[in-house]
Each structure stands twice: as structure tokens, then as C-alpha cells.
Design a protein around this motif. Structure first.
Motif, PDB file in Angstrom:
ATOM      1  N   SER A  20       0.829  -1.199   0.000  1.00  0.00           N
ATOM      2  CA  SER A  20       0.000   0.000   0.000  1.00  0.00           C
ATOM      3  C   SER A  20       0.866   1.252   0.000  1.00  0.00           C
ATOM      4  CB  SER A  20      -0.898  -0.004   1.241  1.00  0.00           C
ATOM      5  OG  SER A  20      -1.539   1.240   1.372  1.00  0.00           O
ATOM      6  N   ALA A  21       1.915   1.228   0.818  1.00  0.00           N
ATOM      7  CA  ALA A  21       2.749   2.419   0.964  1.00  0.00           C
ATOM      8  C   ALA A  21       3.550   2.709  -0.301  1.00  0.00           C
ATOM      9  CB  ALA A  21       3.691   2.234   2.158  1.00  0.00           C
ATOM     10  N   GLY A  23       4.216   3.236  -3.848  1.00  0.00           N
ATOM     11  CA  GLY A  23       3.334   3.497  -4.981  1.00  0.00           C
ATOM     12  C   GLY A  23       3.892   4.609  -5.832  1.00  0.00           C
ATOM     13  N   LEU A  24       2.992   5.256  -6.552  1.00  0.00           N
ATOM     14  CA  LEU A  24       3.424   6.368  -7.393  1.00  0.00           C
ATOM     15  C   LEU A  24       4.139   7.416  -6.547  1.00  0.00           C
ATOM     16  CD1 LEU A  24       0.073   6.638  -9.325  1.00  0.00           C
ATOM     17  CD2 LEU A  24       2.224   5.738 -10.228  1.00  0.00           C
ATOM     18  N   MET A  98      -9.876   8.968  -4.165  1.00  0.00           N
ATOM     19  CA  MET A  98      -8.488   8.798  -4.607  1.00  0.00           C
ATOM     20  C   MET A  98      -8.349   7.717  -5.659  1.00  0.00           C
ATOM     21  SD  MET A  98      -5.859   9.099  -1.421  1.00  0.00           S
ATOM     22  CE  MET A  98      -4.407   8.776  -2.411  1.00  0.00           C
ATOM     23  N   PHE A 221       1.618  10.936   2.883  1.00  0.00           N
ATOM     24  CA  PHE A 221       1.077  10.392   1.635  1.00  0.00           C
ATOM     25  C   PHE A 221       1.713   9.048   1.341  1.00  0.00           C
ATOM     26  CE2 PHE A 221       1.163   9.710  -2.938  1.00  0.00           C
ATOM     27  CZ  PHE A 221      -0.129  10.022  -3.332  1.00  0.00           C
ATOM     28  N   SER A 222       3.036   9.030   1.466  1.00  0.00           N
ATOM     29  CA  SER A 222       3.777   7.839   1.090  1.00  0.00           C
ATOM     30  C   SER A 222       3.480   6.657   2.010  1.00  0.00           C
ATOM     31  CB  SER A 222       5.259   8.191   1.100  1.00  0.00           C
ATOM     32  OG  SER A 222       6.010   7.069   0.823  1.00  0.00           O
ATOM     33  N   SER A 224       0.595   6.049   3.170  1.00  0.00           N
ATOM     34  CA  SER A 224      -0.844   5.755   3.001  1.00  0.00           C
ATOM     35  C   SER A 224      -1.657   6.120   4.237  1.00  0.00           C
ATOM     36  CB  SER A 224      -1.091   4.268   2.709  1.00  0.00           C
ATOM     37  OG  SER A 224      -0.405   3.858   1.573  1.00  0.00           O
ATOM     38  N   MET A 227      -6.573   7.910   5.518  1.00  0.00           N
ATOM     39  CA  MET A 227      -7.870   7.491   4.960  1.00  0.00           C
ATOM     40  C   MET A 227      -8.257   6.085   5.398  1.00  0.00           C
ATOM     41  SD  MET A 227      -6.692   5.315   2.548  1.00  0.00           S
ATOM     42  CE  MET A 227      -8.165   5.083   1.548  1.00  0.00           C
ATOM     43  N   ALA A 229      -6.457   3.164   5.301  1.00  0.00           N
ATOM     44  CA  ALA A 229      -5.867   1.970   4.684  1.00  0.00           C
ATOM     45  C   ALA A 229      -5.146   1.139   5.745  1.00  0.00           C
ATOM     46  CB  ALA A 229      -4.898   2.357   3.565  1.00  0.00           C
ATOM     47  N   SER A 316      -0.951  -0.410  -4.338  1.00  0.00           N
ATOM     48  CA  SER A 316      -1.552   0.683  -3.565  1.00  0.00           C
ATOM     49  C   SER A 316      -3.047   0.782  -3.848  1.00  0.00           C
ATOM     50  CB  SER A 316      -0.911   2.024  -3.914  1.00  0.00           C
ATOM     51  OG  SER A 316       0.449   2.028  -3.574  1.00  0.00           O
ATOM     52  N   SER A 319      -5.330  -1.359  -1.803  1.00  0.00           N
ATOM     53  CA  SER A 319      -5.605  -0.930  -0.425  1.00  0.00           C
ATOM     54  C   SER A 319      -6.667   0.164  -0.402  1.00  0.00           C
ATOM     55  CB  SER A 319      -4.326  -0.470   0.276  1.00  0.00           C
ATOM     56  OG  SER A 319      -3.849   0.753  -0.231  1.00  0.00           O
ATOM     57  N   LEU A 320      -6.676   1.016  -1.428  1.00  0.00           N
ATOM     58  CA  LEU A 320      -7.718   2.051  -1.495  1.00  0.00           C
ATOM     59  C   LEU A 320      -9.091   1.399  -1.644  1.00  0.00           C
ATOM     60  CD1 LEU A 320      -5.868   4.535  -3.895  1.00  0.00           C
ATOM     61  CD2 LEU A 320      -6.494   4.996  -1.525  1.00  0.00           C
ATOM     62  N   LEU A 373      -6.330  13.904   2.753  1.00  0.00           N
ATOM     63  CA  LEU A 373      -5.417  13.081   3.560  1.00  0.00           C
ATOM     64  C   LEU A 373      -4.905  13.816   4.805  1.00  0.00           C
ATOM     65  CD1 LEU A 373      -3.332  11.064   0.907  1.00  0.00           C
ATOM     66  CD2 LEU A 373      -5.225  10.255   2.308  1.00  0.00           C
TER      67      LEU A 373
HETATM   68  N1  PHE Z   1       1.147   5.475  -0.484  1.00  0.00           N
HETATM   69  C1  PHE Z   1       0.665   5.520  -1.832  1.00  0.00           C
HETATM   70  C2  PHE Z   1       1.788   6.021  -2.736  1.00  0.00           C
HETATM   71  O1  PHE Z   1       2.849   6.332  -2.288  1.00  0.00           O
HETATM   72  C3  PHE Z   1      -0.534   6.384  -1.996  1.00  0.00           C
HETATM   73  C4  PHE Z   1      -1.657   6.033  -1.101  1.00  0.00           C
HETATM   74  C5  PHE Z   1      -2.145   6.958  -0.197  1.00  0.00           C
HETATM   75  C6  PHE Z   1      -2.245   4.764  -1.149  1.00  0.00           C
HETATM   76  C7  PHE Z   1      -3.184   6.629   0.650  1.00  0.00           C
HETATM   77  C8  PHE Z   1      -3.272   4.436  -0.302  1.00  0.00           C
HETATM   78  C9  PHE Z   1      -3.740   5.374   0.616  1.00  0.00           C
HETATM   79  O2  PHE Z   1       1.591   6.105  -3.920  1.00  0.00           O
END
Ligand code: PHE
Length: 436
Positions: A20-21, A23-24, A98, A221-222, A224, A227, A229, A316, A319-320, A373
Motif C-alpha cells: 500500500s505504501a 506506490g506512485l 483517490m 502520503f507515502s 498511506s 484514509m 488503509a 496501492s 488498499s484504497l 489526507l
Molecule cells: N502510499 C501511496 C503512494 O505512495 C498512496 C496512497 C495513499 C495509497 C493513501 C493508499 C492510501 O503512492
């Protein structure tokens, strides 16, 4: 109602959370944020933010999830009543919102994976991005990405998410290490490392009002956070493991992938003398595609790079979706596959405007990353600090020992340091958002 699922092992939980963490956010957002904010100096602030803000905040979500073993709405309701449940409702909404545009980017990435093999972007990377990022083709690939995400989540926590992330996360790590080793051999590698790693503390001294919230925002953000997750994933935990140990493993692995991404992206761009200055989703796709187009065997390297990005986005995205699906699975007597498909189709539809217009896409992203977030984290921190309080400490101590002094220190740290940092980040985000 059938028995609630659980992870089959501790490693299963850790890998799902890392999935989940990572990701983009790690692969394109992190390298660019650091390049813009003083290189290694940003890295230092970011590492401090991860340790002092990100790690305590992820523990806050873990204890909520593991104690209640409920979806995000019922977790807050159980611990704090109907008003607290609204924090969970915000989480559901954020997940829904998201994923709608995250999946659109997922669709772009699929097109770049294919384009690397066919050479479609070699002639004109800028034009290719234009074609990929808006229009009916974009909707089609957004649908394909959503369909894969739905397929994994519909298969369940154990057979879908756990099995999937057990394959995906090690693949991401291995491929990224391979890419970084390859990037080391490039001619421009030295200049790339310099750009990424030269500490310019002067930049920090001058711009600390924006760099500190940027680093805190990136850490949240990174990881997650904000929200539900991590609440949802921790709700599938069974037993008394040491959550602090899990949290450290997850934050370290997540940071490791972000730093590796910098070791891939910057040598690549400098090898082709491409200016890494311009940030943003589009710029990264265009400039990296340009580098792949110009390098010998660039198509193959591009294929691997975009494949990693695709896997990271997918792990990721699930998990959303799981945050929303979990709520419905817990509360309605309808099968998980049917609920997942129904919710997934609605999220797909919400994403269609973002697939048709990149400005809409950017607006969706700004609202989520800058408002929803940070707001979610702020409310969670207030809730854990002042309402759940002692209960949270007791839950954390289950894996640490009944008298561990880390628990109360953590709680006061949440009440003061974490709270001040996330509130400041939220306030600045709102101000920037209003003035934009
Ligand atoms: N952590 C994910 C990323 O780095 C983004 C994300 C945020 C995913 C919140 C799930 C919940 O891309």
C-alpha cells in the motif's frame, strides 16, 4: 455473516502494508520533491519526518484497526461513538475519491508498458503523453486497471491481497535494485547522484516554511495515512505481535524504495542531459520516456521501469479499494465479489472525467493529497491523543510488554509533536489551495 478474514502470517500483513505504501508516491513524487527542495537536505528532513511523524501516526492507525477488528467507519464508532464514526466516513469517501484518479494513472502506466515494447513513444514522447493521458483510450486503460484491482480485492484478504502483495512487493524491490545497479553504469550517473544527494542546507534555511510541510506531507502520503488503509489492514491482524516492530519494518522498506527510485531516475535523466527541473505527473512520464527512447536497449529498460511502476500502483490501489469494500462486507450480507464489483464500477465512473481532462485529474489529486489526507490524519491524531488515549496505549503495549514506557511517551508525542506537525501541514495546504 461469514467469519471475518485474517492475514495468514505477520509477513503477509507487513508486505500488504508495504504494498500500500510503495506506490506512485515513491517512484515519481519522492525523487522530484527532493530535487526541488535542496536534494539531500530534503532527504534529511524527510527522514526525520518519517521517524517523528510518519511512524507514530502509522502506529495510531494500527492500534485502532487491531483493537476493533472492524472497517474504518465501525472502528471509529466502536471506540468513540457516532461523531467519531464521521472520521471513518471521511476515510471511505477519500478512498473512493483517490482511487478514481489513481486508477487513471494506472491506465497511463499500462500504456507506457505496452509503448516500451512497441516503441510507440520513441519518436515523440511529448505527443505520446498527450495521447495516453486524455480521451477514450485513457478511459479504456483506466477500465483495465480497475478490472485488475477489482479482481484481486474480490478474491479476498488472504487469497487476493495477501497472495498478490507477496508476489508484487518482492518483485518491486528486486527490479528496482536491478535498475539502480544498471543506472550506476550510465555515463551521467555521477551528475545524477550529485543532483539527488548534494545537501544544500541553504535551501532549507531559506525555505523551511515550505520544505517542512512538504516533507511531512510526503511522509504521510507515502505511508498511506489519513484514509484508513492502515486501519483496515491492521483490522485483519490476529494475535499480539509487536506493532512497533511492524511499523519500523514498513517505514524502512517504504523509504528504501523511494531512495532507490532516486538512484534510478536521476542517473537516467542526466545520462541524456534532460533537465529534471519540472515536476508533476506529466513531466516525469515525458522526460523518462525521452531518456528511454534515446538509450541503447531503452525499450527494454523502459518496459521494466514502467512494469515496476504498474505493480507499485496496483498494490496501492488494492488498499484504497479494500477500505471501501471492507465497510460493505462487514455490514451487508452480500458476497465480497459482488460488492467489490459494484463499488469498483462506481469508482471507475467517477474517474471518467479525470480520464477525459488532465486539469480535472490534477484537481482531484490536489484535493486528495493536500486536503483530504492531511485532514484525515489530523482528525485521527486528535482522536487517538485525546479520546482513545489510554486504550491506544494498552493496545500498543500488547506486543511491547505491559509496562513498556514507550506507550505513554508515544501518546504524549502524538498529542503534541505529531498534532502540531500535521495541523501545520494542513493549514499550509489549505492556504496554498485557496490561493491557487
Ligand atoms: N502510499 C501511496 C503512494 O505512495 C498512496 C496512497 C495513499 C495509497 C493513501 C493508499 C492510501 O503512492
Amino acid at each position: 455473516m461469514s467469519q471475518r478474514e485474517t492475514w495468514t502470517s505477520r509477513v503477509g500483513f507487513i508486505l500488504a502494508a508495504v504494498g500500500s505504501a510503495v506506490g506512485l508516491g515513491n517512484i515519481w513524487r519522492f525523487p522530484y520533491m527532493s530535487a526541488e527542495n535542496g536534494g539531500a537536505a530534503f532527504l534529511v528532513v524527510y527522514l526525520i519526518a518519517v521517524a517523528l511523524i510518519g511512524l507514530p501516526a502509522i502506529l495510531a492507525e494500527f492500534v485502532i484497526g487491531r483493537e476493533t477488528k472492524k472497517n474504518v467507519v465501525d472502528a471509529f464508532r466502536n471506540l468513540g461513538g457516532p461523531v467519531a464514526a464521521l472520521i471513518g466516513v471521511l476515510g471511505l469517501f477519500t478512498g473512493f475519491w483517490m482511487l478514481s484518479y489513481y486508477s487513471v494513472v494506472g491506465g497511463w502506466v499500462i500504456q507506457y508498458v505496452i509503448g516500451s515494447l512497441s516503441g510507440a513513444y520513441f519518436a515523440d514522447p511529448g505527443m505520446y503523453f498527450g495521447q495516453v493521458s486524455e480521451g477514450t483510450g485513457t478511459i479504456l486503460f483506466h477500465a483495465i486497471f480497475m478490472a485488475i484491482t477489482i479482481g484481486i480485492v474480490a478474491a479476498g484478504v488472504e487469497k487476493g491481497i495477501e497472495v498478490g502483495t507477496k508476489i508484487m512487493v518482492p518483485s518491486i524491490a528486486i527490479l528496482m535494485i536491478g535498475m539502480a545497479a544498471w543506472a550506476f553504469t550510465l555515463d551521467g550517473a555521477g551528475a545524477g547522484y550529485d543532483y539527488f544527494l548534494t545537501a544544500d542546507f541553504g535551501v532549507i534555511a531559506e525555505n523551511y516554511q515550505s520544505i517542512i510541510p512538504d516533507a511531512v506531507g510526503q511522509a504521510l502520503f507515502s505511508l498511506s495515512l489519513g484514509m484508513g488503509a492502515m486501519i483496515t489492514y491492521a483490522s485483519y491482524l490476529d494475535g499480539d505481535d509487536n506493532l512497533l516492530g511492524d511499523g519500523i519494518s514498513i517505514t524502512v522498506l517504504n523509504t528504501f524504495v523511494g531512495v532507490l527510485a532516486g538512484f534510478v531516475v536521476f542517473p537516467l535523466l542526466f545520462a541524456q542531459s534532460i533537465d529534471p527541473g519540472s515536476a508533476g505527473a506529466g513531466a516525469v512520464f515525458v522526460s523518462l520516456a525521452q531518456a528511454f527512447a534515446e538509450l541503447p536497449a531503452g525499450g527494454i529498460i523502459g518496459f521494466v521501469f514502467f512494469l515496476v511502476l504498474l505493480i507499485a500502483a496496483l498494490s496501492s490501489a488494492i488498499s484504497l479499494l479494500e477500505v471501501v469494500v471492507s465497510y460493505f462486507v462487514d455490514n451487508f450480507d452480500v458476497s465480497r465479489p459482488i460488492l467489490t464489483t459494484g463499488i469498483g464500477v462506481m469508482i471507475f465512473l467517477l474517474g471518467v472525467p479525470s480520464a477525459l481532462n488532465i486539469n480535472t485529474f490534477t484537481m482531484f489529486d490536489n484535493i486528495a493529497s493536500n486536503i483530504l489526507l492531511p485532514l484525515g490524519v489530523t482528525l485521527t491524531v486528535i482522536f487517538v491523543g485525546w479520546i482513545y488515549g489510554g486504550g491506544a496505549v494498552a493496545e500498543l503495549r500488547r506486543g511491547l510488554g505491559k509496562n513498556s514506557s514507550f506507550g505513554p511517551v508515544w501518546l504524549w508525542h502524538i498529542r503534541i509533536v505529531v498534532f502540531a506537525a500535521v495541523l501545520g501541514t494542513l493549514a499550509l495546504s489549505i492556504m496554498t489551495f485557496m490561493s491557487a
